[in-house]
Design an enzyme around this catalytic site. Structure first.
Site, short mmCIF file in Angstrom:
data_model
loop_
_atom_site.label_atom_id
_atom_site.label_comp_id
_atom_site.label_asym_id
_atom_site.label_seq_id
_atom_site.Cartn_x
_atom_site.Cartn_y
_atom_site.Cartn_z
N THR A 170 56.56 63.12 56.85
CA THR A 170 56.15 64.51 56.63
C THR A 170 57.30 65.45 56.95
O THR A 170 57.90 65.37 58.02
CB THR A 170 54.93 64.85 57.49
OG1 THR A 170 53.83 64.07 57.06
CG2 THR A 170 54.57 66.32 57.39
N HIS A 212 47.26 56.15 54.65
CA HIS A 212 47.63 56.30 56.07
C HIS A 212 46.41 55.97 56.93
O HIS A 212 45.53 56.79 57.12
CB HIS A 212 48.10 57.72 56.33
CG HIS A 212 48.92 57.86 57.58
ND1 HIS A 212 48.73 57.06 58.69
CD2 HIS A 212 49.93 58.72 57.90
CE1 HIS A 212 49.59 57.41 59.64
NE2 HIS A 212 50.34 58.41 59.19
N GLY A 213 46.40 54.75 57.46
CA GLY A 213 45.31 54.31 58.31
C GLY A 213 45.75 54.10 59.74
O GLY A 213 45.22 53.23 60.44
N ALA A 214 46.73 54.90 60.21
CA ALA A 214 47.35 54.67 61.52
C ALA A 214 47.43 55.94 62.34
O ALA A 214 47.00 57.02 61.92
CB ALA A 214 48.76 54.09 61.31
N HIS A 215 47.94 55.80 63.56
CA HIS A 215 48.42 56.89 64.42
C HIS A 215 47.35 57.91 64.83
O HIS A 215 47.67 59.03 65.20
CB HIS A 215 49.58 57.64 63.74
CG HIS A 215 50.69 56.74 63.31
ND1 HIS A 215 51.67 57.12 62.42
CD2 HIS A 215 50.97 55.45 63.64
CE1 HIS A 215 52.50 56.13 62.21
NE2 HIS A 215 52.09 55.10 62.95
N GLN A 229 51.64 58.54 49.63
CA GLN A 229 50.77 58.17 50.75
C GLN A 229 49.69 59.24 50.88
O GLN A 229 49.99 60.43 51.00
CB GLN A 229 51.54 58.08 52.07
CG GLN A 229 50.65 57.58 53.22
CD GLN A 229 51.31 57.70 54.58
OE1 GLN A 229 51.58 58.80 55.04
NE2 GLN A 229 51.56 56.57 55.22
N TYR A 237 45.00 59.30 62.93
CA TYR A 237 44.47 60.14 61.87
C TYR A 237 43.09 59.61 61.43
O TYR A 237 42.55 58.70 62.04
CB TYR A 237 45.46 60.22 60.71
CG TYR A 237 46.73 60.95 61.07
CD1 TYR A 237 46.71 62.30 61.41
CD2 TYR A 237 47.97 60.30 61.10
CE1 TYR A 237 47.88 62.99 61.75
CE2 TYR A 237 49.14 60.96 61.44
CZ TYR A 237 49.09 62.31 61.77
OH TYR A 237 50.24 62.98 62.13
N ALA A 279 53.14 62.22 53.43
CA ALA A 279 51.69 62.15 53.29
C ALA A 279 51.16 63.34 52.51
O ALA A 279 51.56 64.49 52.73
CB ALA A 279 51.04 62.09 54.67
N PRO A 296 57.11 56.74 54.59
CA PRO A 296 56.60 58.11 54.41
C PRO A 296 56.94 58.98 55.62
O PRO A 296 56.75 58.57 56.75
CB PRO A 296 55.10 57.92 54.25
CG PRO A 296 54.80 56.61 54.91
CD PRO A 296 56.01 55.76 54.69
#
Length: 390
Positions: free
Chosen positions: A37, A195-198, A117, A200, A69, A35
């Site tokens: 953006t 998206h469960g990372a970075h 995503q 966010y 996303a 994914p």
């Protein structure tokens, strides 16, 4: 860490092009479009150009597409990325469902598979006067630890008011993920990615730096998984039993590139275990370079390898595949090409992961998968060459 091995032959790459079944979805090969953006959805809706963009990746041989996303209907879900909040896609009403349905139809017409995503920017949302950023404890993180690429953004976000949400407000955000998942099903998508990372929102509940709450949404490492668990459960209820759910996680955060979600395999197991049990089928382990050992004191295993070992779920590797370096590893956004698929195949053959996710290389060249499969030269990545027509 080995920097280079001989590029594999087409025969040596053959296992990467075998089909894989993920719950009720079978994909023709193990190469996934990561994914990315792009902010090319005016009024939050994808148009014919976006549909064509995804079709080209299927024509180029990609086994599974994961979309850019897509935000939920929560007011603070997405904010300015520098190109305007109005250019980020949302699941918010029938018009957005109908637009994504046209994208899906185009991909399916070519025999391709595609899943969206879902995200919520959480504490990473730039302030715009419409809604404050949403963080478990009303905290962005320490702006002094942000990577140089994000330092100005960090200063702006951390200086803006960020109220502490109530338990009820958090529960409503969870419900919003469920509504978005139902929209994804209505649009005809083949599964769902979260998206469960970075840094966010989902990640900000997992990370103790940003989640300073007590129960029910905070506490120790296992207790901090509750938000992620409830989101996965809401999405599983919405998509049913046949569609797979993919969950992206990371050690590093945009608030702190040196942050670690877990210091040991045991700590990682405590976090991923409840999320796996909630209904995740594949863990997408996001690192800046795929070949990096996750816990050097415990061997050479990658983060994707540990995710698979600890949860017994499928896993995917991402980060610098086809390029000489991982994203953000230098200040220069241009990256030379590297046929590092020999390194990929070493770990793939060892059973560390089941799919590979390729981002920048496929973003620039929709036929990258076919070129890699047939041994053609792979191009470098130059963001200046990427456009809406790519």
């Amino acid at each position: 860490m080995t920097a280079f091995v001989t590029a594999p032959s087409p025969d040596e790459l053959a296992p990467l092009f075998e089909p894989l079944t993920i719950r009720g979805l079978t994909i023709p090969n193990r190469v996934v479009m990561s994914p990315m953006t792009r902010s090319f959805c005016p009024d939050n809706i994808p148009g014919p150009d976006v549909a064509a963009y995804y079709r080209r990746r299927i024509e180029g041989g990609t086994g599974l597409l994961i979309t850019e996303a897509i935000g939920t209907d929560h007011p603070a879900s997405v904010g300015d990325t520098g190109l305007g909040e109005e250019n980020l896609p949302l699941f918010q009403g029938q018009a957005t469902v109908d637009a994504w349905a046209k994208v899906v139809e185009g991909v399916h017409a070519l025999g391709g598979k595609i899943i969206p995503q879902l995200w919520h920017q959480g504490p990473m949302r730039m302030p715009d006067g419409k809604a404050p950023a949403f963080s478990p404890s009303g905290y962005y993180g320490d702006p002094a630890t942000a990577d140089i690429s994000y330092i100005e953004q960090a200063r702006i976000i951390s200086a803006a008011p960020m109220p502490v949400p109530t338990d009820e407000e958090i529960a409503d955000v969870v419900a919003g993920f469920g509504r978005a998942a139902r929209d994804a099903v209505a649009a005809g998508f083949d599964g769902l990615a979260l998206h469960g990372a970075h840094g966010y929102l989902i990640d900000s509940f997992l990370w103790e730096e940003t989640n300073r709450r007590s129960a029910p949404w905070g506490g120790n490492a296992v207790e901090r998984t509750r938000f992620a668990v409830e989101v996965v459960k809401a999405c599983r209820e919405a998509v049913g039993e046949d569609r797979p759910i993919i969950f992206r996680f990371s050690q590093w955060k945009q608030q702190n590139f040196r942050a670690r979600l877990a210091e040991t395999p045991a700590e990682l197991e405590a976090i991923l275990g409840p999320i796996a049990d909630a209904g995740v089928d594949l863990f997408d382990a996001s690192v800046r370079f795929f070949n990096t050992p996750a816990f050097p004191d415990h061997g050479d295993l990658s983060l994707a390898g540990w995710a698979k070992k600890l949860t017994s779920k499928l896993s995917g590797a991402v980060g610098g595949i086809g390029l000489i370096k991982g994203k953000y590893d230098t200040d220069n956004a241009i990256s030379e090409a590297s046929n590092n698929l020999g390194l990929v195949m070493r770990r793939f053959a060892a059973g560390e992961f089941d799919v590979i996710s390729v981002g920048r290389a496929i973003l620039q060249d929709p036929h990258w998968v076919r070129k890699a499969r047939t041994g053609q030269p792979l191009p470098p990545f130059d963001p200046a060459s990427v456009s809406i027509l790519t």
